[in-house]
Design an enzyme around this catalytic site. Structure first.
Site, mmCIF file in Angstrom:
data_model
loop_
_atom_site.group_PDB
_atom_site.id
_atom_site.type_symbol
_atom_site.label_atom_id
_atom_site.label_comp_id
_atom_site.label_asym_id
_atom_site.label_seq_id
_atom_site.Cartn_x
_atom_site.Cartn_y
_atom_site.Cartn_z
ATOM 1 N NE ARG A 1 -4.160 -2.067 -3.078
ATOM 2 C CZ ARG A 1 -2.998 -2.713 -2.893
ATOM 3 N NH1 ARG A 1 -1.903 -2.249 -3.481
ATOM 4 N NH2 ARG A 1 -2.938 -3.768 -2.135
ATOM 5 N NE ARG B 1 -2.312 -7.717 1.130
ATOM 6 C CZ ARG B 1 -1.819 -7.765 -0.100
ATOM 7 N NH1 ARG B 1 -1.195 -6.733 -0.595
ATOM 8 N NH2 ARG B 1 -1.955 -8.835 -0.838
ATOM 9 N NE ARG C 1 -5.026 -6.808 -4.959
ATOM 10 C CZ ARG C 1 -3.802 -6.339 -4.717
ATOM 11 N NH1 ARG C 1 -3.201 -5.569 -5.598
ATOM 12 N NH2 ARG C 1 -3.178 -6.644 -3.601
ATOM 13 N N GLY D 1 0.796 -1.219 0.000
ATOM 14 C CA GLY D 1 0.000 0.000 0.000
ATOM 15 C C GLY D 1 0.831 1.272 0.000
#
Ligand SMILES: Nc1ncnc2c1ncn2[C@@H]1O[C@H](COP(=O)(O)OP(=O)(O)OP(=O)(O)O)[C@@H](O)[C@H]1O
Ligand SMILES: Nc1nc2c(ncn2[C@@H]2O[C@H](COP(=O)(O)O)[C@@H](O)[C@H]2O)c(=O)[nH]1
Length: 405
Positions: free
Chosen positions: A270, A281, A177, A147
């Site tokens: 995001r 994460r 994704r 990120g």
């Protein structure tokens, strides 16, 4: 090749370091002695692909082994000569006319091979293509917590300099994704297949990241180099450490967020991860930031606060000015090496005895390679042993000197 078939091979073996089994232009196999081991290189009838293979005979056990072969091997190696360099590599010169692709190195006992041998639990060798010296810039490894904006910065670079940079497409076991394309963003792989490919030595590095397996194949890096572009790897800190430990020379850049809150913001906005994945994460980000900033792993650390400012700094590190694509020095790929007939050693020099193929030129040429200049190397041609002309005063482009770095 079975033991019987090899009996004739071994009958031929003398005291010399090198025995060409089928000397002359149709030499299909060479035999090189390295301590207790004998390396037979060439085409073997039992290879379905009839490609270049390696067999190892261990004198102490009296057994033949087919080793795990790392790196991209030469497509065809019908006619070649080979000689042991030091104790850890074999120089193989094909009878190519073009400089590009004529010199190859088979690593047999370098630190990299010893490490791979203990990981894979098999005999391991690695092919390295001798690349023509062209001062190609080294690949760029970009790391940083999830990120932080690595992908965003890389996209900007590739958009502004499309002929200069190429992306190393990693393998991953995570699901794609929505907008991600297989083969473009990642090679999406099944875990069992990726694990087998890792065991088969196809990966330069791999790591378990946020619960999935990610890895850079040798092929991914070579595909970019084959396009004549500078390779960019977007990998985590574990991967960066593995690349640093490998013989691949690269530039390592770590990207930091301006604050942990901003990192969390970017990751959430995001919108690609579930809450559970975001948490995972973020908790991994602490350790990554710690390692990225404190270790000596990275050559540069950049804070990605304001995007354009960070991008400008990145371009400065990469010596990019304005939007002009950098002009790389042309490589002498059109040069010609005399057709290699054999290789021998004289003191600290490796002599490549050749013959020019062009009419009206000198019938024989000997190339001299300083053994002391031979060092380094890595599977993949982005780093490796470089081959270039040191003088070319013989007629018809026949080189009377090559240097291997
Ligand atoms: N300097 C910046 N300021 C504000 N937002 C940014 C900045 N850089 C990137 N972003 C945004 O942050 C989000 C994460 O960026 P990006 O996907 O590039 O991160 P990443 O480091 O590649 O993540 P991952 O490791 O998970 O692939 C994106 O929505 C991107 O648009
Ligand atoms: N060690 C490696 N890490 C990799 C590789 N490709 C990507 N990554 C890193 O994984 C995380 C997560 O990526 P995402 O696409 O799921 O958001 C990120 O930090 C990447 O840098 C790889 O080949 N090897």
């Amino acid at each position: 090749m079975g033991e019987e078939a090899h009996a004739s091979v071994l009958d031929c073996l003398g005291e010399d370091q090198l025995v060409e089994l089928d000397s002359g232009s149709n030499c299909h196999q060479t035999v090189t002695f390295a301590g207790e081991k004998i390396f037979v290189i060439g085409e073997f009838k039992d290879d379905i692909l009839q490609s270049c293979g390696v067999r190892i005979f261990d004198k102490s056990t009296g057994k033949w082994t087919i080793p795990t072969v790392l790196g991209s091997k030469p497509v065809s190696i019908k006619a070649h000569s080979a000689i042991l360099l030091g104790k850890d590599r074999i120089l193989v010169v094909k009878q190519n006319l073009s400089l590009d692709g004529c010199a190859w190195f088979l690593e047999i006992d370098t630190p990299f091979i010893r490490e791979q041998r203990s990981i894979l639990g098999t005999e391991v060798v690695a092919w390295i293509k001798g690349v023509i010296e062209d001062d190609s810039p080294v690949p760029i490894v970009i790391s940083g917590p999830s990120g932080v904006g690595k992908g965003t910065l890389i996209m900007k670079l590739m958009k502004e300099f499309p002929s200069t940079f190429g992306f190393s497409v990693s393998h991953t076991t995570r699901l794609p994704r929505e907008k991600e394309k297989d083969g473009v963003h990642y090679h999406f792989a099944q875990r069992s297949i990726m694990e087998k490919d890792i065991r088969d030595g196809k990966f330069l590095e791999y790591a378990s990241v946020h619960g999935n397996l990610y890895g850079t194949s040798f092929e991914a890096v070579e595909a970019v180099a084959d396009q004549g572009k500078r390779c960019i790897l977007d990998i985590d800190v574990q991967g960066a450490r593995s690349v640093r430990a490998s013989p691949l020379k690269a530039l390592f850049i770590f990207i930091c967020p301006p604050s942990f809150e901003e990192l969390e913001n970017r990751l959430r906005s995001r919108g690609t991860e579930t809450e559970e994945q975001v948490q995972r994460r973020l908790s991994n980000a602490w350790a990554e930031l710690e390692q990225g900033k404190s270790s000596n792993l990275f050559d540069h650390v950049l804070v990605n606060d304001e995007l354009e400012a960070c991008y400008r700094k990145l371009k400065k590190i990469l010596a990019l000015h304005g939007s002009t694509e950098p002009a790389y020095p042309p490589s002498p790929k059109s040069g010609k090496l005399p057709v290699c007939r054999s290789i021998s050693r004289s003191d600290e020099k490796i002599l490549i005895h050749g013959k020019t193929a062009e009419a009206g030129t000198r019938p024989s040429v000997t190339c001299t390679v300083e053994a002391s200049l031979l060092s380094g190397g890595a599977p993949g041609r982005t780093k490796g042993l470089k081959l270039h002309e040191t003088s070319s005063d013989s007629p018809g482009n026949g080189l009377n000197g090559i240097r291997l770095l």
